[in-house]
Scaffold this motif. Structure first.
Motif, mmCIF file in Angstrom:
data_model
loop_
_atom_site.group_PDB
_atom_site.id
_atom_site.type_symbol
_atom_site.label_atom_id
_atom_site.label_comp_id
_atom_site.label_asym_id
_atom_site.label_seq_id
_atom_site.Cartn_x
_atom_site.Cartn_y
_atom_site.Cartn_z
ATOM 1 N N ILE A 1 40.953 44.098 43.399
ATOM 2 C CA ILE A 1 39.589 44.682 43.568
ATOM 3 C C ILE A 1 38.972 44.535 42.248
ATOM 4 O O ILE A 1 37.801 44.514 42.004
ATOM 5 C CB ILE A 1 40.203 46.145 43.553
ATOM 6 N N VAL A 2 39.624 44.543 40.997
ATOM 7 C CA VAL A 2 38.669 44.121 39.780
ATOM 8 C C VAL A 2 38.153 42.882 39.684
ATOM 9 O O VAL A 2 37.024 42.734 39.161
ATOM 10 C CB VAL A 2 39.834 44.334 38.567
ATOM 11 N N SER A 3 38.963 41.974 40.364
ATOM 12 C CA SER A 3 38.220 40.492 40.262
ATOM 13 C C SER A 3 37.070 40.562 41.358
ATOM 14 O O SER A 3 35.780 39.931 40.790
ATOM 15 C CB SER A 3 39.246 39.432 41.019
ATOM 16 N N ASP A 4 37.056 41.089 42.403
ATOM 17 C CA ASP A 4 35.903 41.184 43.374
ATOM 18 C C ASP A 4 34.860 42.051 42.908
ATOM 19 O O ASP A 4 33.486 41.595 42.935
ATOM 20 C CB ASP A 4 36.466 41.470 44.501
ATOM 21 N N ALA A 5 35.204 43.045 42.161
ATOM 22 C CA ALA A 5 34.274 43.797 41.647
ATOM 23 C C ALA A 5 33.506 43.464 40.383
ATOM 24 O O ALA A 5 32.073 43.496 40.329
ATOM 25 C CB ALA A 5 34.801 45.101 41.126
ATOM 26 N N ALA A 6 34.131 42.583 39.603
ATOM 27 C CA ALA A 6 33.474 41.739 38.611
ATOM 28 C C ALA A 6 32.509 40.815 39.202
ATOM 29 O O ALA A 6 31.388 40.566 38.675
ATOM 30 C CB ALA A 6 34.386 41.248 37.595
ATOM 31 N N ALA A 7 32.825 40.036 40.145
ATOM 32 C CA ALA A 7 32.073 39.195 40.856
ATOM 33 C C ALA A 7 30.782 39.666 41.231
ATOM 34 O O ALA A 7 29.673 39.120 41.395
ATOM 35 C CB ALA A 7 32.691 38.396 42.006
#
Length: 550
Positions: free
Chosen positions: A397-403
């Protein structure tokens, strides 16, 4: 091209006898010169266009949906689709200015082109807001609410915003009672008023308008008050309402009402390879998957405190849980493949800002699907420690949100902050800050959350403040008992916050923006009282309220 209902066409006077035949023959030989710069609808019908902007008056008066203008044989809507009065230019009417402001915020890009040409927030909104009084009044109310939000009005809207909102409510109620507007106009006006309430962070009022639009469409489906010519527009509005339901549900996940079972025309789209070759079809498939998942969670939540786990007691619910999890995983994998393809296109020299926005939305939907999978897999048990098994998903979730956030920062900024009825990354990051007890990952999610703005009813700054407070409550209790630094999963079940409720922002005595948040946890911890305490009863819970500034 769908037709809009028109109840005001002039009557035709029949002419009898030979004269009428001769007149018909004579008329059939008349050749009407076509304008090379006419609207798409008039060109298709091979009639002369009056070239009025932003909408052809001939189409409007005939009740047809104007197709806009295309020049140089390009597949782009041209500048004439912009509202006639631009924001910032002196206007004779305050109402017109606010209505145009609503158009720019809801449906136009930086160049004045519709963000979704054939969707609700495209030509349908532009035409109905110029043609139907209740939609025009609702657009004006939204414009006033948007202008109020720019001025950070918290305690109450300025008088002008209240004034236009009241006028819109009165007009909408009058049109409903008198039948002077079609169901597509009434439903759209209700949706726009719901958006105005969301801007003011009055989610309950927004939900009431949303249900009003649902009721209007339900009445239409029962065979009352609609013409066949508006069926296509009503279907498009119905699809948008389903997506709107996802936006509202994602704010307080699994809160979709049980009777809200609006199925869409894209409901039969299988989550196969063909769907995930087209970004818009893939987005629709993801939204429908979320819609159905929230419906399941709403029904499953009723059993949450009935058993330590209802898996051993309800095989039908277990089958439903397995089905929705499988569907979410399938859509999530399809979006991952599509994101890889679009990422390579975005890296090329021919990429467009629209492609970057689409890719950002796909990453945002991945965060929503991942957080939904976490909730689905934990919905059978009331114990908060179940979330500790999903550390990798929280990281995703954190990775996709940052992208997603990174792509949106690269896109060209607009003079107006867009309002979208599609969910973003705020609610997903908030779930990480609330339910992930890994201190480092939780802190990262809260930091990212604080960098986000408003997404529909969710405010990133407010959610970050609440998430930080929950982390502080839990870690302080944990450190007091352990006396050392925390590691992932060290927060014990009895020390965890279970839920929260938040009121709209207000100003405190010092003029600071605050929200009143009500937290909850079992009075006797689940691990101690299960089998002896009825946790379905509110009397067995502790509720405490705190004012949190942000």
């Amino acid at each position: 091209m769908e037709l809009l209902p028109n109840n005001h066409r002039p009557p035709t006077n029949p002419i009898s006898g030979i004269g009428s035949s001769a007149l018909a023959l004579k008329r059939s030989r008349v050749v009407v010169s076509q304008s090379k710069r006419g609207c798409v609808t008039c060109k298709t019908r091979r009639v002369k266009c009056d070239e009025q902007k932003p909408l052809c008056r001939r189409c409007v008066q005939a009740g047809r949906l104007c197709g806009g203008y295309k020049y140089n044989h390009e597949n782009k809507a041209s500048a004439p689709l912009r509202p006639a009065l631009k924001v910032g230019v002196a206007a004779d009417s305050h109402t017109e200015r606010l209505s145009c402001l609503a158009a720019h915020v809801l449906c136009l890009d930086n160049n004045g082109h519709p963000l979704q040409e054939d969707g609700v927030w495209g030509r349908i909104f532009l035409q109905l807001s110029n043609q139907v009084e209740c939609v025009k009044a609702a657009a004006t109310a939204f414009g006033a609410a948007y202008e109020s939000s720019l001025n950070n009005a918290i305690e109450k809207r300025p008088c002008s915003a209240w004034h236009y909102y009241g006028l819109a409510l009165t007009r909408l109620q009058s049109d409903i009672n008198n039948g002077t507007a079609g169901p597509e106009s009434l439903a759209l006006a209700s949706m726009v008023l719901a958006c105005a309430e969301i801007l003011s962070q009055q989610e309950r009022n927004a939900f009431a308008h949303f249900l009003g639009a649902v009721q209007i469409l339900t009445t239409y489906q029962d065979g009352q008050g609609a013409s066949r010519s508006s069926a296509g527009i009503l279907s498009t509005i119905k699809d948008e309402l389903t997506k709107f339901d996802v936006l509202i549900s994602s704010y307080a996940i699994s809160q979709t009402p049980a009777f809200m079972y609006m199925e869409s025309q894209w409901q039969g789209a299988a989550a196969g390879d063909d769907v995930f070759r087209d970004p818009e079809l893939a987005i629709n498939a993801a939204m429908l998957c979320l819609h159905r998942s929230y419906q399941f969670m709403e029904s499953a939540a009723k059993l949450r405190y009935t058993y330590p786990s209802w898996k051993a007691h309800d095989p039908i619910m277990c089958k439903g849980q397995s089905d929705v999890v499988t569907q979410c995983r399938s859509v999530l994998d399809g979006l991952a493949a599509l994101a890889t393809t679009l990422q390579s296109q975005y890296s090329s020299a021919t990429s467009t800002l629209r492609e970057a926005e689409t890719l950002a939305e796909i990453y945002a939907l991945r965060t929503q699907l991942t957080s939904t999978i976490i909730y689905l897999m934990c919905v059978d048990s009331p114990f908060q420690t179940g979330y500790d098994e999903h550390h990798d998903r929280f990281q995703g979730i954190v990775s996709d949100a940052a992208a997603s956030a990174r792509l949106r920062r690269r896109a060209q900024t607009s003079a107006f902050k867009r309002f979208s009825t599609r969910p973003g990354v705020v609610s997903s990051l908030f779930i990480v800050s609330m339910k992930c007890r890994d201190p480092a990952l939780r802190a990262l999610a809260t930091t990212l959350l604080n960098e986000q703005g408003r997404e529909g009813p969710t405010d990133g700054h407010i959610m970050a403040a609440i998430g930080a407070r929950v982390a502080a409550i839990e870690t302080s209790a944990c450190k007091a008992s352990s006396g050392g630094s925390l590691a992932p999963g060290d927060v014990l079940e009895e020390q965890r916050v279970h839920g929260y409720g938040v009121s709209p922002p207000r100003l405190n005595g010092e003029g600071r923006r605050v929200v009143d948040v009500e937290f909850s946890r079992p009075k006797i911890p689940l691990v101690q009282g299960w089998g002896h305490v009825g946790y379905a009863c509110l009397d067995n819970w502790i509720f405490w309220s705190e004012a949190i500034d942000f």
